[in-house]
Scaffold this motif. Sequence first.
Motif, PDB file in Angstrom:
ATOM      1  N   THR A 181       0.830  -1.210   0.000  1.00 35.94           N
ATOM      2  CA  THR A 181       0.000   0.000   0.000  1.00 35.94           C
ATOM      3  C   THR A 181       0.860   1.254   0.000  1.00 35.94           C
ATOM      4  O   THR A 181       0.590   2.210  -0.742  1.00 35.94           O
ATOM      5  N   ILE A 182       1.902   1.257   0.829  1.00 36.73           N
ATOM      6  CA  ILE A 182       2.803   2.410   0.868  1.00 36.73           C
ATOM      7  C   ILE A 182       3.472   2.598  -0.489  1.00 36.73           C
ATOM      8  O   ILE A 182       3.558   3.725  -0.999  1.00 36.73           O
ATOM      9  N   GLU A 183       3.930   1.522  -1.089  1.00 38.63           N
ATOM     10  CA  GLU A 183       4.595   1.623  -2.387  1.00 38.63           C
ATOM     11  C   GLU A 183       3.646   2.182  -3.444  1.00 38.63           C
ATOM     12  O   GLU A 183       4.037   3.020  -4.267  1.00 38.63           O
ATOM     13  N   GLU A 184       2.399   1.737  -3.412  1.00 35.90           N
ATOM     14  CA  GLU A 184       1.428   2.226  -4.390  1.00 35.90           C
ATOM     15  C   GLU A 184       1.133   3.710  -4.195  1.00 35.90           C
ATOM     16  O   GLU A 184       1.165   4.495  -5.155  1.00 35.90           O
ATOM     17  N   LEU A 185       0.859   4.107  -2.953  1.00 33.52           N
ATOM     18  CA  LEU A 185       0.495   5.502  -2.695  1.00 33.52           C
ATOM     19  C   LEU A 185       1.687   6.438  -2.874  1.00 33.52           C
ATOM     20  O   LEU A 185       1.529   7.566  -3.348  1.00 33.52           O
ATOM     21  N   ALA A 186       2.868   5.979  -2.484  1.00 29.24           N
ATOM     22  CA  ALA A 186       4.069   6.819  -2.598  1.00 29.24           C
ATOM     23  C   ALA A 186       4.623   6.844  -4.021  1.00 29.24           C
ATOM     24  O   ALA A 186       5.403   7.741  -4.375  1.00 29.24           O
ATOM     25  N   GLY A 187       4.243   5.855  -4.820  1.00 24.86           N
ATOM     26  CA  GLY A 187       4.724   5.810  -6.189  1.00 24.86           C
ATOM     27  C   GLY A 187       6.180   5.405  -6.311  1.00 24.86           C
ATOM     28  O   GLY A 187       6.855   5.784  -7.269  1.00 24.86           O
ATOM     29  N   GLU A 188       6.662   4.619  -5.357  1.00 20.28           N
ATOM     30  CA  GLU A 188       8.053   4.154  -5.410  1.00 20.28           C
ATOM     31  C   GLU A 188       8.209   2.912  -4.554  1.00 20.28           C
ATOM     32  O   GLU A 188       7.367   2.619  -3.696  1.00 20.28           O
ATOM     33  N   GLU A 189       9.282   2.178  -4.787  1.00 18.62           N
ATOM     34  CA  GLU A 189       9.539   0.962  -4.034  1.00 18.62           C
ATOM     35  C   GLU A 189      10.183   1.276  -2.686  1.00 18.62           C
ATOM     36  O   GLU A 189      10.874   2.289  -2.528  1.00 18.62           O
ATOM     37  N   ILE A 190       9.936   0.399  -1.730  1.00 17.15           N
ATOM     38  CA  ILE A 190      10.553   0.542  -0.410  1.00 17.15           C
ATOM     39  C   ILE A 190      12.055   0.318  -0.551  1.00 17.15           C
ATOM     40  O   ILE A 190      12.509  -0.643  -1.186  1.00 17.15           O
ATOM     41  N   ALA A 191      12.838   1.219   0.053  1.00 20.58           N
ATOM     42  CA  ALA A 191      14.301   1.152  -0.080  1.00 20.58           C
ATOM     43  C   ALA A 191      14.951   0.336   1.022  1.00 20.58           C
ATOM     44  O   ALA A 191      16.089  -0.121   0.868  1.00 20.58           O
ATOM     45  N   GLY A 192      14.265   0.147   2.139  1.00 18.70           N
ATOM     46  CA  GLY A 192      14.847  -0.599   3.245  1.00 18.70           C
ATOM     47  C   GLY A 192      13.825  -0.802   4.351  1.00 18.70           C
ATOM     48  O   GLY A 192      12.790  -0.131   4.379  1.00 18.70           O
ATOM     49  N   THR A 193      14.099  -1.725   5.240  1.00 18.30           N
ATOM     50  CA  THR A 193      13.184  -2.046   6.332  1.00 18.30           C
ATOM     51  C   THR A 193      13.961  -2.130   7.642  1.00 18.30           C
ATOM     52  O   THR A 193      15.067  -2.676   7.681  1.00 18.30           O
ATOM     53  N   THR A 194      13.376  -1.580   8.701  1.00 16.74           N
ATOM     54  CA  THR A 194      13.966  -1.687  10.025  1.00 16.74           C
ATOM     55  C   THR A 194      12.829  -1.857  11.030  1.00 16.74           C
ATOM     56  O   THR A 194      11.674  -2.067  10.645  1.00 16.74           O
ATOM     57  N   VAL A 195      13.133  -1.765  12.297  1.00 14.84           N
ATOM     58  CA  VAL A 195      12.124  -1.874  13.351  1.00 14.84           C
ATOM     59  C   VAL A 195      11.933  -0.499  13.974  1.00 14.84           C
ATOM     60  O   VAL A 195      12.898   0.148  14.385  1.00 14.84           O
ATOM     61  N   ASP A 196      10.686  -0.044  14.015  1.00 13.00           N
ATOM     62  CA  ASP A 196      10.386   1.247  14.610  1.00 13.00           C
ATOM     63  C   ASP A 196      10.510   1.167  16.134  1.00 13.00           C
ATOM     64  O   ASP A 196      10.614   0.078  16.709  1.00 13.00           O
ATOM     65  N   GLY A 197      10.470   2.311  16.773  1.00 16.36           N
ATOM     66  CA  GLY A 197      10.577   2.343  18.225  1.00 16.36           C
ATOM     67  C   GLY A 197       9.453   1.606  18.922  1.00 16.36           C
ATOM     68  O   GLY A 197       9.595   1.199  20.080  1.00 16.36           O
TER      69      GLY A 197
END
Length: 251
Positions: A181-197
Amino acid sequence: MEPPEGPQVVAEVVRGLCSGAPFVESLHHGTVVGLGRDGAVALRVGAPDKPVFPRSAVKPLQAAAMLRAGLDGVFLSRNIPSDLLAVVASSHSGEPAHLARVLEILSVAGYSADALQCTADLPLGTAAAEAHLRAGGRAEPVLMNCSGKHAGMIACCVAAGWPVTNYTEPDHPLQQVIRRTIEELAGEEIAGTTVDGCGAPLFAFSLTGLARGLRAMVQAAPGSPERRVVDAMRAHPELVGGVGRPDTDLM
């Protein structure tokens, strides 16, 4: 001349005078981007096309993804009330009104606050934190400003028939829906993944992509998952933040 790469000075803190002139005590670097009505970049400072971790600014997009994944299905009305949806998209202050709605979402899903996998914390609001400590309270997951999002994730998993115990894992079906969903709305691919606080996955993408995503939500058709999140936040600004919070006051 090409603008310099990376964050630039976006604010100066001035304190007192030096030789009769304002004394600049510190400089703050950052990146700024603004989109025009047509979606084109109208304001640009720094490097808005480089990936960042948007942290809680991405919560509206996450909430829209939960609606897409069937969050409504856990409610008897098959429609999550707008005040509860606002809390799912919130960084709430931990005030009684916020906690009551977090617990309501969990109760509808058949769970208690013990199921929350966000980190234990005190209320984000100063007044709420002081009142909690005076009453002998301690840090708890339900008090954390992300507990509404986590409650929504649990409820969404129940509605979709997905396991709850590992809902914060990046490869969990819910987190994969959020990513897409984020990729579609942002119009770009996710560049990386981590763990939020808070313990949930956090996806990196550009500040320009975040602006595009939020613009897409505001301009979405009435009744769509994206527009429902926007309308819920606008209808309940006191649940998105809290007393004395800039976002609530601005809304």
